[in-house]
Design a protein around this motif. Structure first.
Motif: not given
Length: 262
Positions: A94-99
């Motif tokens: 599980k990873r935090h993606v976006g921006g």
């Protein structure tokens, strides 16, 4: 059958303008609003530097008036946000993606960069006058999500913003006060697009996911092993992190889409 814009996008919503004030102003200068498209065409660069803002001066009156023909809403092309993450482990992670991503206005009218502030100022006034709405030249989007990424897969967030397209004419009027005479009435026409929402319309956020071949995975790990100053790739806790726009350019064509609505 869904209606489409001239460039092929499905229309989400169409608004007709209220040009009462614009047309009354045109009549006051002796220009028939129904015959605007019969006016001579002009290059926007030929508008005097003090001629973009409409008003009355000591020697002459006039300026540039926007006269929209309609406003259409549709979904713009997807924009990759922030970073993508490639899972380099044998387990799902599980990873935090976006921006963040800034989406600006575009136009089919040949506007020089040095004139954009003046031109888009007229567009803003026109949208307020004819549609009673606000308008911004650009908008910054920001979103993040925790996503599950399977082994050997890469994921990133994609935003598909709602775009407003304004089609119409921009009329330059020059009234010489001392002679009480209209000395110039000309137009430049086209479309202007920029992000914008109305009513129940909303931007679409999706999770993009694609498998990465073993050969491509090894190339990513190799790139991530380079010094940070020479590579946009980073290896961290079993994953390769890279710019989402790069992932979209390389793997976006075949990547799956899943709704990220929360």
């Amino acid at each position: 059958m869904a209606l489409q814009t001239k460039t092929g996008q499905e229309e989400l919503l169409v608004r007709e303008p209220d040009n009462k004030w614009v047309d009354e102003t045109l009549w006051s200068y002796g220009v028939d609003p129904a015959k605007v498209q019969e006016l001579d065409e002009m290059d926007p660069k030929d508008v005097p530097s003090d001629g973009w803002t409409f008003g009355e001066g000591a020697r002459w009156s006039g300026g540039v008036l926007g006269r929209p023909r309609r406003m259409t809403y549709y979904y713009g092309p997807g924009k990759a946000l922030g970073n993508a993450v490639k899972n380099d482990t044998p387990k799902t992670i599980k990873r935090h993606v976006g921006g963040k991503k800034t989406v600006g206005a575009e136009t089919t009218i040949g506007i020089q960069a040095s004139l954009e502030a003046e031109f888009y100022g007229v567009v803003k006034t026109s949208v307020s006058t004819s549609f009673s709405q606000t308008w911004k030249q650009e908008e910054e989007f920001e979103d993040y999500l925790d996503v599950d990424i399977d082994p050997g897969h890469m994921s990133w967030l994609e935003l598909q913003p709602v775009i407003r397209e304004i089609e119409g004419d921009f009329i330059f009027l020059c009234w010489w006060n001392f002679a009480h005479q209209l000395v110039k009435a000309a137009r430049f026409s086209g479309t202007v697009t920029a992000p914008g929402l109305e009513g129940d319309l909303h931007n679409v956020l999706t999770v993009r996911d694609t498998p990465v071949s073993q050969e491509e995975g090894e190339a990513l790990r190799g790139a991530a092993s380079q010094p940070p100053t020479s590579s946009p790739f980073v290896y961290s806790d079993g994953a390769v992190i890279l710019p989402a726009w790069l992932a979209d350019a390389q793997w976006g064509k075949d990547a799956s889409r899943a709704s990220a609505d929360r």
